[in-house]
Design a protein around this motif. Structure first.
Motif, PDB file in Angstrom:
ATOM      1  N   THR A   9       0.853  -1.177   0.000  1.00  0.00           N
ATOM      2  CA  THR A   9       0.000   0.000   0.000  1.00  0.00           C
ATOM      3  C   THR A   9       0.889   1.227   0.000  1.00  0.00           C
ATOM      4  O   THR A   9       1.842   1.321   0.773  1.00  0.00           O
ATOM      5  CB  THR A   9      -0.913   0.009   1.243  1.00  0.00           C
ATOM      6  OG1 THR A   9      -1.665  -1.205   1.259  1.00  0.00           O
ATOM      7  CG2 THR A   9      -1.866   1.186   1.207  1.00  0.00           C
ATOM      8  N   PHE A  10       0.589   2.143  -0.881  1.00  0.00           N
ATOM      9  CA  PHE A  10       1.339   3.390  -1.009  1.00  0.00           C
ATOM     10  C   PHE A  10       0.398   4.400  -1.626  1.00  0.00           C
ATOM     11  O   PHE A  10      -0.720   4.066  -2.030  1.00  0.00           O
ATOM     12  CB  PHE A  10       2.607   3.197  -1.860  1.00  0.00           C
ATOM     13  CG  PHE A  10       2.388   2.346  -3.068  1.00  0.00           C
ATOM     14  CD1 PHE A  10       1.975   2.898  -4.267  1.00  0.00           C
ATOM     15  CD2 PHE A  10       2.567   0.969  -3.013  1.00  0.00           C
ATOM     16  CE1 PHE A  10       1.736   2.117  -5.373  1.00  0.00           C
ATOM     17  CE2 PHE A  10       2.349   0.170  -4.116  1.00  0.00           C
ATOM     18  CZ  PHE A  10       1.923   0.745  -5.309  1.00  0.00           C
ATOM     19  N   ALA A  11       0.818   5.632  -1.720  1.00  0.00           N
ATOM     20  CA  ALA A  11      -0.052   6.699  -2.224  1.00  0.00           C
ATOM     21  C   ALA A  11      -0.374   6.498  -3.700  1.00  0.00           C
ATOM     22  O   ALA A  11       0.507   6.173  -4.499  1.00  0.00           O
ATOM     23  CB  ALA A  11       0.626   8.050  -2.025  1.00  0.00           C
ATOM     24  N   SER A  12      -1.636   6.698  -4.028  1.00  0.00           N
ATOM     25  CA  SER A  12      -2.048   6.690  -5.427  1.00  0.00           C
ATOM     26  C   SER A  12      -1.516   7.949  -6.092  1.00  0.00           C
ATOM     27  O   SER A  12      -1.278   8.967  -5.432  1.00  0.00           O
ATOM     28  CB  SER A  12      -3.570   6.703  -5.547  1.00  0.00           C
ATOM     29  OG  SER A  12      -4.122   5.534  -5.021  1.00  0.00           O
ATOM     30  N   ALA A  13      -1.361   7.892  -7.404  1.00  0.00           N
ATOM     31  CA  ALA A  13      -0.989   9.081  -8.160  1.00  0.00           C
ATOM     32  C   ALA A  13      -2.160  10.068  -8.118  1.00  0.00           C
ATOM     33  O   ALA A  13      -3.318   9.660  -7.951  1.00  0.00           O
ATOM     34  CB  ALA A  13      -0.661   8.701  -9.598  1.00  0.00           C
ATOM     35  N   PRO A  14      -1.891  11.365  -8.270  1.00  0.00           N
ATOM     36  CA  PRO A  14      -2.964  12.367  -8.161  1.00  0.00           C
ATOM     37  C   PRO A  14      -4.137  12.156  -9.123  1.00  0.00           C
ATOM     38  O   PRO A  14      -5.269  12.483  -8.800  1.00  0.00           O
ATOM     39  CB  PRO A  14      -2.251  13.691  -8.460  1.00  0.00           C
ATOM     40  CG  PRO A  14      -0.810  13.425  -8.190  1.00  0.00           C
ATOM     41  CD  PRO A  14      -0.588  11.969  -8.468  1.00  0.00           C
ATOM     42  N   LEU A  15      -3.886  11.604 -10.308  1.00  0.00           N
ATOM     43  CA  LEU A  15      -4.940  11.406 -11.304  1.00  0.00           C
ATOM     44  C   LEU A  15      -5.290   9.927 -11.475  1.00  0.00           C
ATOM     45  O   LEU A  15      -5.733   9.501 -12.537  1.00  0.00           O
ATOM     46  CB  LEU A  15      -4.495  11.992 -12.654  1.00  0.00           C
ATOM     47  CG  LEU A  15      -4.071  13.461 -12.645  1.00  0.00           C
ATOM     48  CD1 LEU A  15      -3.476  13.873 -13.985  1.00  0.00           C
ATOM     49  CD2 LEU A  15      -5.239  14.358 -12.264  1.00  0.00           C
ATOM     50  N   ALA A  16      -5.114   9.143 -10.415  1.00  0.00           N
ATOM     51  CA  ALA A  16      -5.342   7.691 -10.488  1.00  0.00           C
ATOM     52  C   ALA A  16      -6.779   7.336 -10.859  1.00  0.00           C
ATOM     53  O   ALA A  16      -7.031   6.263 -11.409  1.00  0.00           O
ATOM     54  CB  ALA A  16      -4.973   7.033  -9.163  1.00  0.00           C
ATOM     55  N   ASP A  17      -7.728   8.239 -10.590  1.00  0.00           N
ATOM     56  CA  ASP A  17      -9.133   7.983 -10.925  1.00  0.00           C
ATOM     57  C   ASP A  17      -9.454   8.244 -12.394  1.00  0.00           C
ATOM     58  O   ASP A  17     -10.573   7.972 -12.827  1.00  0.00           O
ATOM     59  CB  ASP A  17     -10.055   8.838 -10.053  1.00  0.00           C
ATOM     60  CG  ASP A  17     -10.081   8.359  -8.614  1.00  0.00           C
ATOM     61  OD1 ASP A  17     -10.000   7.139  -8.393  1.00  0.00           O
ATOM     62  OD2 ASP A  17     -10.184   9.211  -7.711  1.00  0.00           O
ATOM     63  N   ASP A  18      -8.504   8.773 -13.146  1.00  0.00           N
ATOM     64  CA  ASP A  18      -8.736   9.040 -14.561  1.00  0.00           C
ATOM     65  C   ASP A  18      -9.150   7.731 -15.247  1.00  0.00           C
ATOM     66  O   ASP A  18      -8.504   6.703 -15.049  1.00  0.00           O
ATOM     67  CB  ASP A  18      -7.439   9.584 -15.190  1.00  0.00           C
ATOM     68  CG  ASP A  18      -7.636  10.042 -16.613  1.00  0.00           C
ATOM     69  OD1 ASP A  18      -7.954   9.189 -17.481  1.00  0.00           O
ATOM     70  OD2 ASP A  18      -7.458  11.232 -16.881  1.00  0.00           O
ATOM     71  N   PRO A  19     -10.219   7.745 -16.046  1.00  0.00           N
ATOM     72  CA  PRO A  19     -10.677   6.516 -16.700  1.00  0.00           C
ATOM     73  C   PRO A  19      -9.592   5.814 -17.524  1.00  0.00           C
ATOM     74  O   PRO A  19      -9.558   4.583 -17.595  1.00  0.00           O
ATOM     75  CB  PRO A  19     -11.827   6.979 -17.590  1.00  0.00           C
ATOM     76  CG  PRO A  19     -12.326   8.232 -16.947  1.00  0.00           C
ATOM     77  CD  PRO A  19     -11.114   8.871 -16.325  1.00  0.00           C
ATOM     78  N   ALA A  20      -8.677   6.580 -18.117  1.00  0.00           N
ATOM     79  CA  ALA A  20      -7.592   5.969 -18.891  1.00  0.00           C
ATOM     80  C   ALA A  20      -6.685   5.145 -17.977  1.00  0.00           C
ATOM     81  O   ALA A  20      -6.244   4.052 -18.344  1.00  0.00           O
ATOM     82  CB  ALA A  20      -6.786   7.043 -19.623  1.00  0.00           C
ATOM     83  N   CYS A  21      -6.413   5.642 -16.775  1.00  0.00           N
ATOM     84  CA  CYS A  21      -5.584   4.895 -15.820  1.00  0.00           C
ATOM     85  C   CYS A  21      -6.296   3.636 -15.351  1.00  0.00           C
ATOM     86  O   CYS A  21      -5.685   2.573 -15.232  1.00  0.00           O
ATOM     87  CB  CYS A  21      -5.225   5.763 -14.619  1.00  0.00           C
ATOM     88  SG  CYS A  21      -3.948   6.975 -14.958  1.00  0.00           S
ATOM     89  N   VAL A  22      -7.562   3.760 -15.085  1.00  0.00           N
ATOM     90  CA  VAL A  22      -8.328   2.600 -14.634  1.00  0.00           C
ATOM     91  C   VAL A  22      -8.280   1.514 -15.717  1.00  0.00           C
ATOM     92  O   VAL A  22      -8.062   0.338 -15.423  1.00  0.00           O
ATOM     93  CB  VAL A  22      -9.779   2.995 -14.282  1.00  0.00           C
ATOM     94  CG1 VAL A  22     -10.618   1.771 -13.974  1.00  0.00           C
ATOM     95  CG2 VAL A  22      -9.779   3.960 -13.097  1.00  0.00           C
TER      96      VAL A  22
END
Length: 169
Positions: free
Chosen positions: A34-47
């Protein structure tokens, strides 16, 4: 109930309990990173791309993580996180299988090389622990996964940069 049916039921219950215990022990032995998610991790492209991170990378098995849009291989030897804003850089950059990657010029304090996609939005950052994984193998394995991310710019080659003007005013 006949005695043989009771014994059979107990035997099945004992086998089931043993199986549950074995799975629980195995899960306790496997760390979840477990570590910090990237700031834009919720971006649909990342998902979308995080669903395609491979089970093996550079000869390392994928480890469990609860971090969104991220993956870990080799018990932390390689960590990939999708969801960073594209930033201009003067770090070294090279193309691997059609994807531009930049290398941070110095290692972080944990002995990791930090690489990131260049010119793609959102950007993917990869941390590779020196001596545990070969960065070139990591990039070859991840390039096809991150290639669908929208590309806005490319690395410049030496031939793309005009020679300085020799004239002095």
């Amino acid at each position: 109930m006949p005695r043989s049916t009771q014994i059979t039921g107990l035997a099945i219950g004992a086998v089931a309990l043993t199986a549950v215990i074995a799975v629980a022990v195995r899960m306790l032995d496997e760390p979840t990173f477990t570590f910090a998610s990237a700031p834009l991790a919720d971006d649909p492209a990342c998902v979308r791309i995080s669903e395609h991170f491979p089970a093996r990378l550079a000869g390392l098995d994928r480890s469990e993580t609860s971090t969104k849009s991220a993956a870990v291989w080799g018990d932390g030897a390689v960590v990939a996180r999708c969801g960073f804003a594209h930033e201009a850089t003067d770090d070294a950059c090279a193309q691997v299988k059609g994807v531009d990657w930049a290398w941070r010029t110095k290692r972080d304090n944990n002995g990791q090389e930090v690489l990131f996609t260049y010119g793609r939005e959102p950007s993917v950052e990869v941390q590779v622990t020196v001596g545990k994984a070969a960065p070139d193998s990591v990039l070859v394995g991840l390039s096809s996964v991150v290639k669908p991310l929208k590309q806005n710019t490319r690395c410049l080659a030496g031939s793309d940069v005009p020679a300085p003007n020799d004239r002095t005013p």
